[in-house]
Design an enzyme around this catalytic site. Structure first.
Site, PDB file in Angstrom:
ATOM      1  N   ASP A 181      39.376  48.711  26.319  1.00 11.37           N
ATOM      2  CA  ASP A 181      38.187  48.290  27.054  1.00 11.37           C
ATOM      3  C   ASP A 181      37.149  49.407  27.005  1.00 11.37           C
ATOM      4  O   ASP A 181      37.119  50.267  27.880  1.00 11.37           O
ATOM      5  CB  ASP A 181      38.645  48.031  28.502  1.00 11.37           C
ATOM      6  CG  ASP A 181      37.791  47.019  29.222  1.00 11.37           C
ATOM      7  OD1 ASP A 181      36.818  46.543  28.638  1.00 11.37           O
ATOM      8  OD2 ASP A 181      38.125  46.714  30.389  1.00 11.37           O
ATOM      9  N   ASP A 208      33.914  49.212  27.289  1.00 10.77           N
ATOM     10  CA  ASP A 208      32.845  49.022  28.289  1.00 10.77           C
ATOM     11  C   ASP A 208      31.477  49.502  27.826  1.00 10.77           C
ATOM     12  O   ASP A 208      30.726  50.134  28.585  1.00 10.77           O
ATOM     13  CB  ASP A 208      33.198  49.751  29.599  1.00 10.77           C
ATOM     14  CG  ASP A 208      34.328  49.080  30.351  1.00 10.77           C
ATOM     15  OD1 ASP A 208      34.404  47.840  30.313  1.00 10.77           O
ATOM     16  OD2 ASP A 208      35.131  49.789  30.984  1.00 10.77           O
ATOM     17  N   ASP A 251      34.686  52.485  45.818  1.00 10.11           N
ATOM     18  CA  ASP A 251      33.507  53.107  45.187  1.00 10.11           C
ATOM     19  C   ASP A 251      32.533  53.568  46.260  1.00 10.11           C
ATOM     20  O   ASP A 251      31.880  54.591  46.112  1.00 10.11           O
ATOM     21  CB  ASP A 251      32.726  52.107  44.319  1.00 10.11           C
ATOM     22  CG  ASP A 251      33.553  51.478  43.231  1.00 10.11           C
ATOM     23  OD1 ASP A 251      34.480  52.138  42.746  1.00 10.11           O
ATOM     24  OD2 ASP A 251      33.258  50.319  42.871  1.00 10.11           O
ATOM     25  N   HIS A 293      33.451  48.142  44.220  1.00  9.21           N
ATOM     26  CA  HIS A 293      34.815  48.094  44.770  1.00  9.21           C
ATOM     27  C   HIS A 293      34.755  48.800  46.120  1.00  9.21           C
ATOM     28  O   HIS A 293      33.964  49.740  46.287  1.00  9.21           O
ATOM     29  CB  HIS A 293      35.820  48.889  43.944  1.00  9.21           C
ATOM     30  CG  HIS A 293      36.074  48.407  42.551  1.00  9.21           C
ATOM     31  ND1 HIS A 293      35.323  48.808  41.484  1.00  9.21           N
ATOM     32  CD2 HIS A 293      37.035  47.587  42.049  1.00  9.21           C
ATOM     33  CE1 HIS A 293      35.789  48.253  40.380  1.00  9.21           C
ATOM     34  NE2 HIS A 293      36.826  47.497  40.685  1.00  9.21           N
ATOM     35  N   ASP A 316      30.458  39.866  33.149  1.00 10.05           N
ATOM     36  CA  ASP A 316      30.339  41.308  32.985  1.00 10.05           C
ATOM     37  C   ASP A 316      29.878  41.516  31.545  1.00 10.05           C
ATOM     38  O   ASP A 316      30.586  41.178  30.598  1.00 10.05           O
ATOM     39  CB  ASP A 316      31.686  42.017  33.218  1.00 10.05           C
ATOM     40  CG  ASP A 316      31.965  42.239  34.704  1.00 10.05           C
ATOM     41  OD1 ASP A 316      31.172  41.772  35.540  1.00 10.05           O
ATOM     42  OD2 ASP A 316      32.980  42.886  35.030  1.00 10.05           O
ATOM     43  N   GLU A 356      34.184  38.743  31.151  1.00  8.99           N
ATOM     44  CA  GLU A 356      33.677  40.012  30.614  1.00  8.99           C
ATOM     45  C   GLU A 356      33.665  39.930  29.088  1.00  8.99           C
ATOM     46  O   GLU A 356      34.671  39.568  28.467  1.00  8.99           O
ATOM     47  CB  GLU A 356      34.554  41.171  31.095  1.00  8.99           C
ATOM     48  CG  GLU A 356      34.055  42.526  30.602  1.00  8.99           C
ATOM     49  CD  GLU A 356      34.648  43.688  31.394  1.00  8.99           C
ATOM     50  OE1 GLU A 356      34.524  43.693  32.638  1.00  8.99           O
ATOM     51  OE2 GLU A 356      35.248  44.568  30.772  1.00  8.99           O
ATOM     52  N   ASP A 399      29.129  46.115  33.832  1.00  6.11           N
ATOM     53  CA  ASP A 399      30.379  46.846  34.101  1.00  6.11           C
ATOM     54  C   ASP A 399      30.534  47.861  32.949  1.00  6.11           C
ATOM     55  O   ASP A 399      31.553  47.917  32.277  1.00  6.11           O
ATOM     56  CB  ASP A 399      31.538  45.840  34.159  1.00  6.11           C
ATOM     57  CG  ASP A 399      32.854  46.481  34.556  1.00  6.11           C
ATOM     58  OD1 ASP A 399      32.886  47.713  34.746  1.00  6.11           O
ATOM     59  OD2 ASP A 399      33.863  45.747  34.648  1.00  6.11           O
TER      60      ASP A 399
HETATM   61  C1  XLS Z   1      38.341  46.270  34.155  1.00  8.58           C
HETATM   62  C2  XLS Z   1      37.477  45.354  34.850  1.00  8.58           C
HETATM   63  C3  XLS Z   1      36.952  45.873  36.191  1.00  8.58           C
HETATM   64  C4  XLS Z   1      36.473  44.742  37.045  1.00  8.58           C
HETATM   65  C5  XLS Z   1      36.324  45.092  38.486  1.00  8.58           C
HETATM   66  O1  XLS Z   1      38.599  46.129  32.976  1.00  8.58           O
HETATM   67  O2  XLS Z   1      36.426  45.009  34.004  1.00  8.58           O
HETATM   68  O3  XLS Z   1      35.977  46.838  35.984  1.00  8.58           O
HETATM   69  O4  XLS Z   1      35.260  44.250  36.585  1.00  8.58           O
HETATM   70  O5  XLS Z   1      37.510  45.477  39.059  1.00  8.58           O
HETATM   71 NI    NI Z   2      34.743  43.884  34.588  1.00  6.69          NI
HETATM   72 NI    NI Z   3      36.853  45.522  31.841  1.00 12.50          NI
END
Ligand code: XLS
Ligand code: NI
Ligand code: NI
Length: 443
Positions: free
Chosen positions: A309, A311, A106, A103, A298, A270, A341
């Site tokens: 989420d 992740d 970032d 981003h 992702d 994702e 991600d």
């Molecule tokens: C959030 C998203 C984010 C995007 C990028 O849930 O996964 O991380 O991949 O903005």
């Molecule tokens: Ni993402």
């Molecule tokens: Ni996400």
């Protein structure tokens, strides 16, 4: 340059499935041919900048404990950004990741004015260009952080205030040009707050039109500057807001068609977001591929029992292989790839934990690729599938699909011939056993 990941002095190498060395790949052998491409070419692995280098490990209940010296608020922001970038590229290189994603905020401090934000980004993009040149690491995608600053609390493109829309557009213009300057293969829009928390204050029709307009501006600008990467939307049903407009791939496809953007924009799926929308990852890939909008992935997974989420790093070949199988059926990635991600768990505070997470995740993808490719090459599932639909290649099926049979025609056919075909087994369990055999055998 000062080394940050001192416990990992050498790049991570492939050592084979029997290795017990936690800092070696057991399945990811970058140059191994799998079908007509190498593993590296199939998977196009990317590391994300945000969770790995910009997140201190905090959650909503407490501060972070990660060892990330560049996040010390006492540091001068641009100096901190440079240190962070050096550590990030050291990591990409040692991991052997061919790509990264970022981003705008970032890599470059937000600053206090738009002018400062823009100048910071420009300077850090030049810094990134130098690191990329030095290491050969490439950019899978860039994206703008349109959900963090309080000005975006009611959305960016879907904000009730057009000045917020304008500010978001300016930020995306900067970030799209930064991505273009760095030779990015894609540009991603994740609609972090493009949705609503309550209908009591929301005009859904207006907001969707605004979102369509915004995306059109992005596509126009992409063509104006000659960016030849793919514009991607990353669907997600909720979080941070209660209802997000880009709910899943099928919803995004309808949205693109409605605003005439079909053919211009694809999806970044994702794994985690698929789970949150009530789908399997493989479903999202299959639906996107059928609509011609499959773009990138992702790879981070969620937790089936948690509605947010999480992740997490992918570590189940059983689940991932089915998604990779759909990707291969769709012809594999073109501009897309597998971005991590992913977030470490909050207690994984050591520098080297970042390696453990990525090594395990990459090995999971590599092994899933081998399973998927073997199933595809043997036609293990395809034969039954095509037999199942065989009737559609016959006279009746073809005539129906060509629009040559009306409802009345079909009524006549059925009434005149007592058409009443017997059901056939879908053989789901037998097919699941086939998949398991491939998972057991692959080497
Ligand atoms: C959030 C998203 C984010 C995007 C990028 O849930 O996964 O991380 O991949 O903005
Ligand atoms: Ni993402
Ligand atoms: Ni996400």
């Amino acid at each position: 340059m000062t080394e940050f990941f001192t416990e990992v002095p050498e790049p991570i190498r492939y050592a084979g499935p029997d290795s017990d060395d936690p800092l070696k790949f057991r399945w990811y052998d970058a140059d191994r041919m799998v079908g007509d491409r190498t593993m590296a070419e199939h998977l196009r692995i990317a590391v994300c900048y945000w969770h790995s280098f910009s997140w201190p490990g905090n959650d909503v209940f407490g501060d972070g404990g990660f060892d990330r010296p560049w996040l010390d608020p006492a540091l001068e922001p641009m100096a901190a950004a440079r240190t962070k970038m050096a550590a990030a590229f050291e990591f990409f290189e040692k991991l052997g990741a061919p790509f990264f994603c970022f981003h705008d905020h970032d890599i470059a401090p937000e600053g206090t004015t738009f002018a400062e934000e823009s100048a910071n980004l420009e300077a850090m993009v030049e810094e990134a260009a130098a690191h990329m040149e030095r290491t050969g690491v490439r950019l899978l995608w860039g994206t703008a952080r349109l959900f963090w600053h309080p000005r975006y609390m009611a959305g960016a493109a879907t904000n009730p205030n057009p000045e917020v829309f304008a500010r978001a557009a300016a930020q995306v213009r900067n970030c799209l040009e930064a991505t273009h300057r760095l030779g990015g293969a894609n540009y991603v829009l994740w609609g972090g707050r493009e949705g609503y928390d309550t209908l009591l204050n929301t005009d859904v029709g207006r907001e969707l039109d605004q979102l369509g307009r915004f995306l059109t501006l992005v596509v126009e600008h992409k063509h104006a500057i000659g960016f030849d990467g793919t514009i991607l939307i990353e669907p997600k049903p909720q979080e941070p807001v209660k209802h997000q407009y880009d709910h899943d791939s099928q919803t995004v496809h309808a949205f693109l068609q409605r605003y005439g953007l079909d053919g211009e924009v694809k999806v970044n799926i994702e794994v985690n977001h698929a789970t949150l929308s009530g789908h399997d990852f493989a479903h999202e890939v299959a639906v996107a591929a059928a609509a011609g909008i499959f773009g990138s992935v992702d790879a981070n997974r969620g937790d089936d029992r948690l509605g947010w989420d999480t992740d997490q790093f992918p570590n189940s070949v059983d689940q991932m292989a089915l998604g990779v199988y759909e990707i291969l059926r769709a012809g594999g990635f073109t501009t897309g790839g597998f971005n991590f991600d992913t977030k470490l768990r909050r207690q994984s505070i050591d520098r080297t934990d970042l390696f453990h997470g990525h090594i395990g995740g990459i090995d999971t993808l590599a092994r899933s690729l081998l399973v998927a490719q073997a199933m595809l090459a043997d036609g293990a599932l395809a034969d039954l599938r095509s037999a199942r639909y065989g009737g559609w290649d016959g006279d009746l099926g073809r005539a129906i699909m060509a629009g040559e049979r009306s409802l009345a025609d079909l009524h006549r056919l059925v009434a005149g011939n007592e058409v009443d075909p017997a059901p056939r087994s879908g053989r789901q369990e037998a097919l699941e056993n086939v998949v398991n055999r491939y998972i057991e055998r692959v080497r």
